[in-house]
Design a protein around this motif. Structure first.
Motif, PDB file in Angstrom:
ATOM      1  N   LEU A  27      78.233  23.277  65.278  1.00 51.76           N
ATOM      2  CA  LEU A  27      77.761  22.776  66.565  1.00 51.76           C
ATOM      3  C   LEU A  27      77.319  23.924  67.467  1.00 51.76           C
ATOM      4  CD1 LEU A  27      80.442  20.019  67.141  1.00 51.76           C
ATOM      5  CD2 LEU A  27      78.116  19.749  66.274  1.00 51.76           C
ATOM      6  N   GLY A  28      76.131  23.795  68.027  1.00 44.93           N
ATOM      7  CA  GLY A  28      75.554  24.854  68.847  1.00 44.93           C
ATOM      8  C   GLY A  28      75.975  24.786  70.303  1.00 44.93           C
ATOM      9  N   LYS A  33      80.581  18.219  71.489  1.00 49.33           N
ATOM     10  CA  LYS A  33      81.335  16.964  71.688  1.00 49.33           C
ATOM     11  C   LYS A  33      81.489  16.088  70.456  1.00 49.33           C
ATOM     12  CE  LYS A  33      81.539  16.066  76.561  1.00 49.33           C
ATOM     13  NZ  LYS A  33      80.212  16.490  77.093  1.00 49.33           N
ATOM     14  N   LEU A  34      80.719  16.386  69.402  1.00 50.73           N
ATOM     15  CA  LEU A  34      80.877  15.584  68.189  1.00 50.73           C
ATOM     16  C   LEU A  34      82.344  15.562  67.743  1.00 50.73           C
ATOM     17  CD1 LEU A  34      79.338  13.964  65.900  1.00 50.73           C
ATOM     18  CD2 LEU A  34      79.317  16.107  64.637  1.00 50.73           C
ATOM     19  N   VAL A  35      83.069  16.615  68.103  1.00 47.42           N
ATOM     20  CA  VAL A  35      84.475  16.673  67.670  1.00 47.42           C
ATOM     21  C   VAL A  35      85.302  15.535  68.268  1.00 47.42           C
ATOM     22  CG1 VAL A  35      84.538  19.171  67.236  1.00 47.42           C
ATOM     23  CG2 VAL A  35      85.170  18.293  69.472  1.00 47.42           C
ATOM     24  N   ASP A  36      84.854  14.970  69.402  1.00 53.50           N
ATOM     25  CA  ASP A  36      85.588  13.847  69.993  1.00 53.50           C
ATOM     26  C   ASP A  36      85.536  12.609  69.103  1.00 53.50           C
ATOM     27  OD1 ASP A  36      85.998  15.570  72.061  1.00 53.50           O
ATOM     28  OD2 ASP A  36      84.512  14.670  73.403  1.00 53.50           O
ATOM     29  N   SER A  37      84.571  12.579  68.175  1.00 58.21           N
ATOM     30  CA  SER A  37      84.444  11.428  67.266  1.00 58.21           C
ATOM     31  C   SER A  37      85.276  11.584  66.009  1.00 58.21           C
ATOM     32  CB  SER A  37      82.988  11.247  66.833  1.00 58.21           C
ATOM     33  OG  SER A  37      82.124  11.267  67.929  1.00 58.21           O
ATOM     34  N   VAL A  76      84.291  20.742  61.059  1.00 54.18           N
ATOM     35  CA  VAL A  76      83.328  21.033  62.112  1.00 54.18           C
ATOM     36  C   VAL A  76      83.633  22.376  62.749  1.00 54.18           C
ATOM     37  CG1 VAL A  76      82.375  20.212  64.312  1.00 54.18           C
ATOM     38  CG2 VAL A  76      83.072  18.560  62.577  1.00 54.18           C
ATOM     39  N   MET A  77      82.615  23.194  62.880  1.00 59.29           N
ATOM     40  CA  MET A  77      82.745  24.450  63.632  1.00 59.29           C
ATOM     41  C   MET A  77      82.359  24.165  65.065  1.00 59.29           C
ATOM     42  SD  MET A  77      80.941  27.523  61.530  1.00 59.29           S
ATOM     43  CE  MET A  77      81.410  28.801  62.727  1.00 59.29           C
ATOM     44  N   MET A 260      72.138  13.561  69.734  1.00 59.47           N
ATOM     45  CA  MET A 260      72.439  14.401  68.567  1.00 59.47           C
ATOM     46  C   MET A 260      73.660  13.836  67.820  1.00 59.47           C
ATOM     47  SD  MET A 260      71.783  17.369  67.021  1.00 59.47           S
ATOM     48  CE  MET A 260      71.072  18.587  68.128  1.00 59.47           C
ATOM     49  N   VAL A 261      74.666  13.447  68.593  1.00 61.28           N
ATOM     50  CA  VAL A 261      75.885  12.884  67.999  1.00 61.28           C
ATOM     51  C   VAL A 261      75.537  11.623  67.216  1.00 61.28           C
ATOM     52  CG1 VAL A 261      78.079  11.740  68.566  1.00 61.28           C
ATOM     53  CG2 VAL A 261      77.471  13.892  69.688  1.00 61.28           C
TER      54      VAL A 261
END
Ligand code: HPA
Length: 271
Positions: A27-28, A33-37, A76-77, A260-261
């Motif tokens: 993730l750039g 926030k993708l990590v919240d999913s 996920v990074m 993006m998510v």
């Protein structure tokens, strides 16, 4: 030498429960926030993983998160390493090698980039079709590289055709605008001059940023299929160039992030 370090990093993560992830995601800037999913997340701070480069940059949280998205195991990074922070090519691609050794078979990358193609506007997303390495070096230029794969890595199709098609379809189905183009990578951290923007456009790039290409080179070397999407955070018009505002860049990235998510989550579902 590097192999032993990698094995230790991987052993640490497996011991924490990072069990056979299928998909790796980088993730750039402004896109964490993708990590919240992620369901049932387990995180490992970069600074705790043996032999990982130490996290420094203020915009990044700096952790690896493992868990489930759309029914698939992912790692996920959240935050990546950049050349402009003083790391070298081997440091910044080390996490890609770790995720590969953990077992990922696909890699997704996001980044924030400037639009040099002036048909593209800030807040647009761009699927990367191809790239130009302007970083003056390679993550494969080291002595032991042949242990990891063919030294003269093929780069004729660095971004996976099938996943690109899927993303284009997903964008259409969800009414999300997704441009396509060529990404040029520079070292930074200074932004480009007007003359540099003219050159970058002239040599065939649509967007410019300070990341992604080293990771993509290493992933290709490992035969790991990749898909990469840029959020275009500013318009780089050499004939009308305004001073850059890094806070605006981050805020545009954050505003575009839900789209993006959506793209990434749908793609995970389809794999
Ligand atoms: N250059 C120009 N604009 C940008 C960049 C860059 O590297 N990254 C995000 N916006």
């Amino acid at each position: 030498m590097m192999k032993e370090e990698l094995l230790e990093s991987v052993a640490y993560l497996k011991n924490k429960g990072f069990d056979n992830p299928e998909i790796g995601i980088v993730l750039g800037t402004g896109l964490g926030k993708l990590v919240d999913s992620i369901e049932d997340p387990i995180d490992a701070h970069y600074n705790h993983i043996p032999f990982f480069p130490l996290a420094t940059v203020e915009f990044h949280t700096g952790k690896l998160v493992y868990g489930t998205i759309s029914g698939k195991k992912v790692v996920v990074m959240q935050g990546r390493f950049h050349l402009y922070e003083g790391y070298d090519f081997l440091d910044i691609t080390y996490p890609i090698r770790v995720m590969h050794m953990l077992g990922i078979t696909k890699l997704f990358i996001s980044n924030a980039a400037g639009a040099v193609n002036l048909d593209f506007k800030k807040g647009d997303m761009m699927l990367i079709e191809d790239h130009i390495n302007l970083q003056g070096g390679s993550p494969l230029a080291f002595k032991g590289v042949s242990e990891f794969g063919e030294r003269f890595a093929d780069m004729s199709e660095p971004y996976d055709v099938d996943m690109r098609k899927k993303l284009i379809d997903i964008a259409k189905e969800n009414d999300i605008s997704l441009k396509q183009g060529v990404y040029a990578s520079v070292v930074g951290p200074q932004l480009e001059t007007r003359a540099e923007y003219r050159m970058i456009k002239l040599i065939g790039a649509d967007a410019v940023g300070m990341s992604t290409v080293p990771e993509v080179i290493v992933a290709n070397h490992l035969s790991l299929p990749i898909v990469a999407v840029s959020v275009l955070t500013d318009e780089c018009d050499p004939d009308n160039l305004k001073p850059v505002d890094i806070n605006e860049i981050i805020s545009i990235a954050e505003k575009t992030e839900p789209k993006m998510v959506k793209l990434f989550k749908e793609l995970i579902k389809q794999l």
